[in-house]
Structures are given as C-alpha cells and as structure tokens.
Write an enzyme that holds these catalytic residues in place. Structure first.
Site, PDB file in Angstrom:
ATOM      1  N   HIS A  64      -8.304  -3.671  -0.642  1.00  0.00           N
ATOM      2  CA  HIS A  64      -7.514  -3.719   0.593  1.00  0.00           C
ATOM      3  C   HIS A  64      -6.398  -2.658   0.568  1.00  0.00           C
ATOM      4  CE1 HIS A  64      -5.565  -5.963   3.998  1.00  0.00           C
ATOM      5  NE2 HIS A  64      -4.483  -5.398   3.469  1.00  0.00           N
ATOM      6  N   GLU A  65      -5.627  -2.649  -0.506  1.00  0.00           N
ATOM      7  CA  GLU A  65      -4.508  -1.698  -0.575  1.00  0.00           C
ATOM      8  C   GLU A  65      -5.027  -0.264  -0.632  1.00  0.00           C
ATOM      9  OE1 GLU A  65      -1.895  -3.146   0.193  1.00  0.00           O
ATOM     10  OE2 GLU A  65      -2.565  -5.159  -0.322  1.00  0.00           O
ATOM     11  N   GLU A  81       0.782  -1.236   0.000  1.00  0.00           N
ATOM     12  CA  GLU A  81       0.000   0.000   0.000  1.00  0.00           C
ATOM     13  C   GLU A  81       0.818   1.292   0.000  1.00  0.00           C
ATOM     14  OE1 GLU A  81       0.225  -2.180   2.669  1.00  0.00           O
ATOM     15  OE2 GLU A  81       0.294  -1.083   4.562  1.00  0.00           O
ATOM     16  N   ASN A  82       2.055   1.316  -0.510  1.00  0.00           N
ATOM     17  CA  ASN A  82       2.863   2.537  -0.547  1.00  0.00           C
ATOM     18  C   ASN A  82       2.015   3.751  -0.939  1.00  0.00           C
ATOM     19  OD1 ASN A  82       5.177   0.654  -0.519  1.00  0.00           O
ATOM     20  ND2 ASN A  82       4.540   0.300  -2.623  1.00  0.00           N
ATOM     21  N   HIS A 106      -6.017   0.935   2.766  1.00  0.00           N
ATOM     22  CA  HIS A 106      -4.876   1.250   3.629  1.00  0.00           C
ATOM     23  C   HIS A 106      -4.540   2.740   3.617  1.00  0.00           C
ATOM     24  CE1 HIS A 106      -3.271  -2.268   5.550  1.00  0.00           C
ATOM     25  NE2 HIS A 106      -2.973  -2.934   4.446  1.00  0.00           N
ATOM     26  N   GLU A 124      -3.646  -3.975   9.699  1.00  0.00           N
ATOM     27  CA  GLU A 124      -4.005  -5.130   8.878  1.00  0.00           C
ATOM     28  C   GLU A 124      -5.361  -5.732   9.254  1.00  0.00           C
ATOM     29  OE1 GLU A 124      -2.768  -5.465   6.218  1.00  0.00           O
ATOM     30  OE2 GLU A 124      -0.764  -4.583   6.358  1.00  0.00           O
TER      31      GLU A 124
HETATM   32  N1  TRP Z   1       1.132  -4.429   3.935  1.00  0.00           N
HETATM   33  C1  TRP Z   1       0.887  -5.323   2.851  1.00  0.00           C
HETATM   34  C2  TRP Z   1      -0.605  -5.606   2.827  1.00  0.00           C
HETATM   35  O1  TRP Z   1      -1.162  -6.117   3.737  1.00  0.00           O
HETATM   36  C3  TRP Z   1       1.568  -6.623   2.910  1.00  0.00           C
HETATM   37  C4  TRP Z   1       3.037  -6.680   3.027  1.00  0.00           C
HETATM   38  C5  TRP Z   1       3.801  -6.612   4.117  1.00  0.00           C
HETATM   39  C6  TRP Z   1       3.926  -6.983   1.998  1.00  0.00           C
HETATM   40  N2  TRP Z   1       5.106  -6.873   3.848  1.00  0.00           N
HETATM   41  C7  TRP Z   1       5.194  -7.109   2.549  1.00  0.00           C
HETATM   42  C8  TRP Z   1       3.747  -7.165   0.660  1.00  0.00           C
HETATM   43  C9  TRP Z   1       6.291  -7.468   1.790  1.00  0.00           C
HETATM   44  C10 TRP Z   1       4.844  -7.500  -0.101  1.00  0.00           C
HETATM   45  C11 TRP Z   1       6.096  -7.669   0.447  1.00  0.00           C
HETATM   46  O2  TRP Z   1      -1.274  -5.285   1.907  1.00  0.00           O
HETATM   47 ZN    ZN Z   2      -2.711  -4.980   4.351  1.00  0.00          ZN
END
Ligand code: TRP
Ligand code: ZN
Length: 880
Positions: A300-301, A267-268, A304, A323
C-alpha cells in the site's frame, strides 16, 4: 463544554493558495527538548491581487523572521496561536524563519517526536505546521533540501526524503547529512528520521534497468524480523510494473519502523515510516494474518508513490483520490499473491464490520466528505474501504483494459499535480469514451444502498424475471437520496449447479455468457432472462460487485443449494453467512420469547458437504466455517441485544461442533501433519482450517480430550499462528489451563512489545464474564502505556471495539470505562482518543436503558475541559 468557536472547513469554500512555494530549504539542529528549525522558502504570489502571506503553525516557538535577507521587526508580522501572517510580502521572495520545537513533549505523535529515543516525523495530514511555519496544504508543492545536524553517537543514522547529497562532521562532535528531493511534493509527505538504527538491505532493478537500493531501518536486535517486509516490497515493485506499468523513480527507497505511531504506516516520499507492528515478523512472533497484513501495508505505502505522491490531492476532501485508489491497488496485489476469492471474502467482512456501521450511524459521510472539523477524523473506513469499492466498480464497468487506459491517462495528465476525485473520473471517461456522470454520485452520496431482489420463473415462457429495487436511507445532513448506478453481477444456476447461459429478452447472441454485470441505475428495474428450460436459482451481486446490502427471498433450500454449488466463491460463502445469521436470528427470537433454543441440524449438514468436498481450497473452507460475528448478527436486529446474540451464537457453535465432531477431529489431525512452518499463502490456509476445526472442538464443554488438544497445541506449537490460536481459545475457557497459558505466554514474550500487544488483546476480547475487570487490572501492567497507541488499541480499543457483549454489559461499566479512557487520552493523544470513540455512537440501536447510559457518557466526554477538536467532533456528532 466546547463552544461554537470550533469551525468546520467546507469543501465549497476551497480557494487556490494565494502564494506557492517553489523550494524549501530546511536545516534541523536536533535536540530532545529544543530542536532548532531553520527554514528558507522560495515563495511566489499565485493570485492576481496582492494578499497577505498566511502561514500555518502549531506549538512553535518563533525566533526570527526575515524576508529577502532582512530581519523583520515584530510590527511587520502578526503572530497568532495557529498562524504567522506577513501582510506585506513581495510578489516573489525568500522567507527565512527560525523556530524551536520540543519533540519530547510531543505526545500527539504529529510533527517531530521521539520514539524509543529516535527522532521521527508524521506530517499527514497537518503535522508539518508543528515543525515550521508553512502554507500547510497539499496543493502547495515544492522541492526540498534538508540538512540534519545531530549528535553522532546517539543518532548515527540521519535520513530525509530523496537523495543523500552531502554529509560531514562538525567541530562540536555532531554530524550532519544533506538530503535533496527532486520531486515537488506537498508538506504532508516530508519526513525526517534520526537515530541509532540497524539496517536490513537489499536491492531491486527496475524494468528499465535502474538499480534501487532498498533499506529497512529498525531498532537493534530486530534485523532478523525484516525479511518478509523486504520480500513484500520487492514483489510490490515488480507487480506494479507488470500490472500498471508503474516504475519506481529514485535510486533509493527507505523504510523506518518505529514503535510509537498513530496508524499503520505513512508513504513519505522515498522514506516510508511504519508502525513496527506492520514491518516486524518472524514465525515465532507474528501470526499468518500479520504476515499477510505486513505484505499488504508495505505494498500500500509503496503504491502511494504513484497514487498519492506523484499525483496528489488538491485538498483533504479529496483524500479518497489517493486512499481509495491505493486500497484498491493493494487489494488487487494481495489477490494476485494469494487466493483472490479468499481475499475478497476478507475485504467484504471488513467492509461490513466497519464501513457499513459507520455509514448507518451518526458519523456517516460520503467518500468525498463536504465538511470537517478535524481532518484526522476522516481517515475512515468509508474514505478508505468504500473508496476502494468505488474504484473497483469503475474497473468493473470499464473492464480491465479500459481501467488501465484510464489510469495511464490520469498519470499523463496529472503527474506532479494536486488534483480532485473529479479529475480522476474524467480521465477514466476520456480514455474510454465513457459517461460516468451518474456514477459520480457514489462520491457525494453517503449511506449504504439497500437492494431488494425478487424473481419469478415463468415455465410456459421459459423466462426468469429479476426485479431490483434500491433505496438509500437518509444520513445526517443528507435527507434526500437518489438511485445510484450499481454494477450488479449475476449468474443463474441450474438444478445440478451448472451455470446457465444468460440471455436478456430481445438480445440476439450466439454464445451467451454465464455471468454478466447488469447496469442497475434506477429505483426499480426489471431484467428478463429468456431461453431457460429449467427453474434456476439466481446467484446475485457476485464477488460483491457493489457495496450494497442485499435482501432476497431465498428459501433455506436455496441458501443450502448456493452454499453447496455456487461457482462464485464469494456468493457461496455469503450464502452460508446469510443462512447462519438467519437461523441465529430465529433463535434469538426464541430466547426473547422465553422459548427453548434449538440448533437446526440442516446447517451442520450443509457444512458437512463443504467439508467433504476435497476440491475446496482449505483457506476458503476456513472462511465457510467461520460463523458470522456477534456484531454482524446484532446489526440485523431492530433493537440490538448483544447478550441474546452472544448466547445464541454459542449454542449454534456448540451444535455444529457436536454434529460434526468426527469431521473436525479428522480435519484437525490431518492439518497437524504439515511440515515446518512457512508463512506462504497455502500453508497459512491449511493452518487456518486446522485452527477453525480446533475452534469447534474447543467449545465442546466438559470434554477433557478436546481441552487437552488445545493445551497441547499451545505448548508444542513451533509458530505464533498456532500458539496464538490456542491461546485465544483458552482465553475463553475459564479455569486453570487458561491462567497457566497466559502466564507462560507473558513470561516467554515479556521483552517483545509487539507480542505483548497480542497478550493484552486476547484478554481484552475474551468472553469470560469478568473480562472488563481483567482489562482494568492490565492498565497497570508494566508493559502497558497510554502514550503508546499500539498498547491503547490492544487493550482499550480491542475491548470496546471487539468485545461487544462485554462492552455493552448491563451495568454500563463498559461505557464508563471507555469514556474514562478517552477523557484521559484526550490530553495525551487526541487522534488516538477520538479513534476509539465510535462504539459509544451506536446508542440509537440499543434499548432505552443502554441509550441513556451511553448518552450520559458521551455528554461526560463533551463536558471535559480542554477537549481536543478531534474528540469534540466525534463525540458531538455521535450525540446529536
Ligand atoms: N496516508 C497513510 C496511509 O494510508 C495513513 C496516514 C494518514 C497516517 N495520517 C496518518 C499514518 C497519521 C500515520 C499517522 O498509508
Ligand atoms: Zn494510504
């Protein structure tokens, strides 16, 4: 063997950062083997006393360090393997650091790496330290300006977070772009992409009138597979405004799809990066389930942006803050887009298949863990899915409006802050004047509560007494358990299936409702319902109101009754699951006692009533027809016997197929009449039902007619759902048709990596006796690569995680194969290696012979040289 040097991080050791960063200015000169990163940080002391400035770093080559424009000599800083320390940093100053990194060597896929020739980043949780020296923790939030220089021909697209504020061309033929993100964010939300990518564009007008440009970047040639993801994004944006009043906050939102990615998506801020598997879809390449998954992950993303980005986590122990909440939000979104009861059933299936075993095994942890060695190991089903259940229970307790009020207060209080799970609960309490103190235990107590329900009807008194008992078994590091506050939703069914009014003793209500959520918060509790002039059948934990294991004294008549009448679709489905697993377990006992195994016709009769009920949603009926998995049934045994359960389940399925042959044939043929393919929920439901019927027909042995139906569907299908459904049925039927279909599929999709993943997985999960040999052969297939996480999951992960009967083969070859794979992957991608380890940790549930073999493999993994923290943590905990 790894030693005691590995240190665990503890929640109780949390201290606020000694320094904060107000602004980050990064300049990248992208080169495959030596990318130069020039970082300028505006830093300010955050503690009362003077402390050294400690920055995290990993696999960086340091070039120079300067403070307020003056370059430091090497005795003015300390360089460690994972840190850069400046003992004498001013209370406020600018730190300038130049480092070099090697994106080509980065097979861990954390930090900056190359995927398909394009640069991309993955920083959550601790990947930013692999890009530059930084206080890499989520409670350090800064605004970012990022300038990216790269060769113009190879990397025409240059992206980072926020707004594009400037761009240009340099003398040497390279070009550059400057991005500015006005929202303060933790380093884990930083992202950069540079490459030769095609763009699929659309737009959205927020409800306050802001125009947002939406872009999805993909490899050239994939532009025609973006429409569904884009449509999902637009629907997510609209839904979040309507349901939670949350609007998007920039005028640009980008998504990039890459083929090498450790998880689903990330979710950057304003630059989501996705595993291409979670974006690309066309009727010819993606199944209905994949369309649904894409919709959910895009949502979901996007969600976020508020739950995660605008309000983020103070530390990684609070991971469920973002999460669990975001999982709950995406589940609600899908429920609104599709069928709510079917979505609930699917989510409970996943929870039971992944989270319950995790919580019952050596890796059990609360949704807010207290300690970790490697944070990457805590992106678990517990933190995500059980975390989502905990949010759902709060929403249930506070009501829809109360929950919304709590969420509004949460954003009002904490916008642009890094906060804790406790802050979230406090906002819920304060907005509602509620006391959630007891409820908070769900955050700190691990394990699945086991609830036993008993009841008796008193004819003279016309009352029903419901008795509930709860117990949570000890989990590693947590021996003593307390009773939890469980929202327990119940209904009472009369003899004709009608819903009876629920009046508790002592209550004086006019129009009692027919469903209510009991506050079950003690070890043992009794509820007495009065004014009942008939003996009802209780419907319990409706819609799965709490993530518990429920045991009841239902008679088989009760279960059949609920299966045919319960108004709560979830409980109706669950009655079918309970009934089927009970019968299968009985058959398993016969197998073990050497008796004849017989199929109980009454189950088929109960199914027949459901099939005959034309008011049922086809998608729901497909769920009722799906038998409990081998894993689900085996979990209910004292000592797991996968071979026996596999055999019994197959007898059971054939029994149903034979008993309801005509019905299935009719369902199948009726389903085949549908028109052109569309991925919408109703059409997908019809296909699911049709393919469930075909699944039953396909197990009728030696019936050329049935086999012909499957082959015909495989050959004539105009969409991947039907083609794949047929292929996976054929994959379980040894013979010429199987081989022909696999070859045809491979030929047709040789150029499509994502579809080839399905081809790998269908063979890895096949029930044929020599499935493991086939998997081993496929390791040298030209489309397989250990470096691509999707491939590893499709072949190795699918075999060990979704083919339990072959994985637990008597000769131990399944265990050996998994351990070999993990040892090999440890040197390539530790995160992926440790993610596929879990099945070896289930040895406690096996017989002694299997236990020995599994433990030996775990030990062999632990004896590996240069073992990563990721694998070490999971393997050592699994063995202990
Ligand atoms: N935050 C991301 C999500 O839940 C998932 C995530 C955490 C992630 N660490 C990661 C995705 C490393 C790819 C690589 O949507
Ligand atoms: Zn997430």
């Amino acid at each position: 063997m790894k030693n005691a040097q590995v240190k665990a991080t503890q929640l109780r050791d949390y201290v606020a950062p000694a320094f904060l960063v107000d602004h980050v200015d990064l300049t990248f000169f992208l080169k495959s083997e030596a990318t130069k990163v020039h970082s300028k940080l505006k830093i300010r002391q955050n503690s009362n006393d003077k402390q050294p400035l400690v920055l995290d770093g990993d696999e960086l080559r340091l070039d120079s360090v300067a403070v307020d424009g003056r370059e430091l000599s090497s005795d003015e800083y300390q360089l460690g393997e994972f840190s850069l320390i400046i003992p004498d940093f001013p209370a406020e100053g600018e730190l300038e650091v130049v480092t070099y990194i090697d994106p080509v060597k980065n097979t861990k896929l954390e930090g900056l790496y190359l995927s398909g020739g394009n640069f991309c980043t993955q920083c959550e949780a601790e990947g930013f330290r692999r890009i530059t020296y930084y206080p890499d923790r989520p409670d350090v939030m800064a605004t970012y300006t990022v300038t990216v220089h790269a060769d113009q021909t190879s990397y025409p697209i240059l992206l980072s977070n926020g707004n594009l504020i400037d761009q240009g061309v340099s003398n040497d033929g390279s070009h550059w772009a400057r991005w500015d993100d006005p929202f303060p964010k933790p380093s884990y939300l930083f992202a950069l992409v540079a490459g030769d990518l095609a763009c699929y564009e659309d737009g959205f007008k927020t409800r306050s009138g802001q125009d947002v440009t939406l872009k999805i970047f993909v490899e050239h040639g994939n532009e025609d597979k973006c429409a569904y993801a884009m449509d999902s994004l637009i629907r997510s944006m609209k839904w979040d405004e309507e349901r939670f009043g949350l609007e998007y906050d920039l005028d640009i939102f980008n998504i990039v799809a890459v083929s090498d990615f450790n998880m689903g998506a990330m979710e950057n801020k304003s630059l989501n990066i996705f595993n291409s598997k979670c974006i690309l879809a066309s009727p010819d390449t993606a199944t209905d389930m994949e369309f649904e998954r894409i919709e959910a992950i895009v949502a979901h993303e996007y969600f976020h942006n508020w739950t995660g980005n605008r309000v983020t986590c103070r530390d990684w122990f609070q991971l469920s803050l973002k999460e669990g909440l975001t999982v709950y939000r995406d589940q609600e979104f899908t429920a609104d887009m599709r069928s709510a009861p079917v979505k609930r059933i699917q989510d409970v299936r996943t929870l039971r298949a992944r989270q319950f075993p995790e919580d019952a095994g050596p890796l059990s942890h609360p949704i807010r863990p207290e300690s970790y060695i490697e944070i990457n190991n805590f992106y678990t089903s517990t933190v995500y899915e059980k975390g989502g259940e905990v949010i759902r229970m709060m929403a249930e307790l506070l009501g829809r409006d109360g929950f919304r009020k709590g969420l509004d207060l949460y954003f009002n209080r904490h916008d642009n802050q890094a906060v804790t799970c406790d802050d979230f609960v406090a906002a819920m309490e304060d907005a509602n004047g509620a006391d959630l103190n007891h409820f908070r235990l769900w955050y700190s107590q691990a394990g699945t509560p086991e609830v036993e329900a008993n009841w008796s009807y008193d004819e003279k008194e016309q009352s029903l007494t419901l008795t509930l008992d709860q117990i949570t078994a000890p989990t590693p590091g947590q021996k003593l358990k307390q009773p939890l506050l469980i929202p327990f939703t119940v209904g009472l069914l009369g003899q004709n299936g009608e819903e009876l009014p629920l009046k508790l003793q002592g209550e004086n209500v006019e129009n009692a409702s027919t469903q209510r959520t009991l506050r079950f918060d003690r070890e043992h509790q009794t509820f007495k319902f009065v004014d009942l002039n008939q003996h009802p059948v209780p419907s319990l934990n409706r819609n799965f109101s709490a993530p518990i294991k429920l045991s009841t004294k239902y008679s088989t008549e009760d279960l059949r009754f609920l299966m045919g009448h319960d108004k709560d679709a979830f409980s109706r489905w669950d009655a079918a699951q309970t009934y089927a697993s009970r019968l299968m377990l009985k058959m398993v006992k016969s197998v073990q006692d050497g008796d004849v195994v017989e199929f109980d016709h009454q189950y088929a009769d109960a199914l027949a009533l459901n099939i005959a009920d034309k008011s049922l949603d086809p998608a729901f009926l497909a769920q009722i027809l799906a038998l409990p998995s081998i894993d689900y049934v085996t979990e209910q045994m004292e000592v797991a016997d996968f071979a026996a359960v596999e055999k019994v389940r197959s007898v059971f399925k054939v029994g149903i197929a034979k008993a309801l042959f005509e019905q299935f044939k009719e369902l199948y043929l009726a389903g085949k009449e549908t028109v052109a393919y569309s991925p919408d929920s109703a059409s997908a439901g019809r296909r699911a039902l049709c393919n469930a019927a075909l699944g039953y027909l396909s197990v009728i042995e030696n019936d050329p007619e049935c086999l012909r139906l499957v082959v015909e569907q495989f050959e004539t299908a105009d969409n991947m759902t039907d083609r794949m459904a047929a292929l996976s049925l054929l994959a379980d039927i040894p013979g010429e048709e199987r081989e022909k279909a696999l070859v045809a599929f491979e030929k047709r999709y040789a150029d499509n990596a994502l579809v080839m993943d399905k081809w790998f997985a269908v063979q890895a999960t096949s029930s044929i006796p020599n499935a493991l040999d086939e998997v081993k052969k496929l390791l040298s297939h030209s489309a397989f690569s250990y470096k691509n996480p999707n491939k590893v999951r499709a072949l190795i992960g699918a075999f060990s995680g979704a083919n339990p009967a072959r994985f637990h083969a008597e000769d131990g070859e399944g265990y050996r194969f998994l351990a070999d794979s993990i040892i090999h992957l440890n040197g390539i991608n530790p995160q992926v290696a440790s993610k596929i380890l879990a099945p070896l940790g289930s040895w406690r549930r096996m017989n002694v012979t299997h236990q020995k073999m599994m433990k030996a493999e775990l030990q062999r993994i632990l004896d590996t040289e240069n073992l990563s923290n990721d694998v070490y943590e999971i393997a050592s905990k699994s063995l202990s």
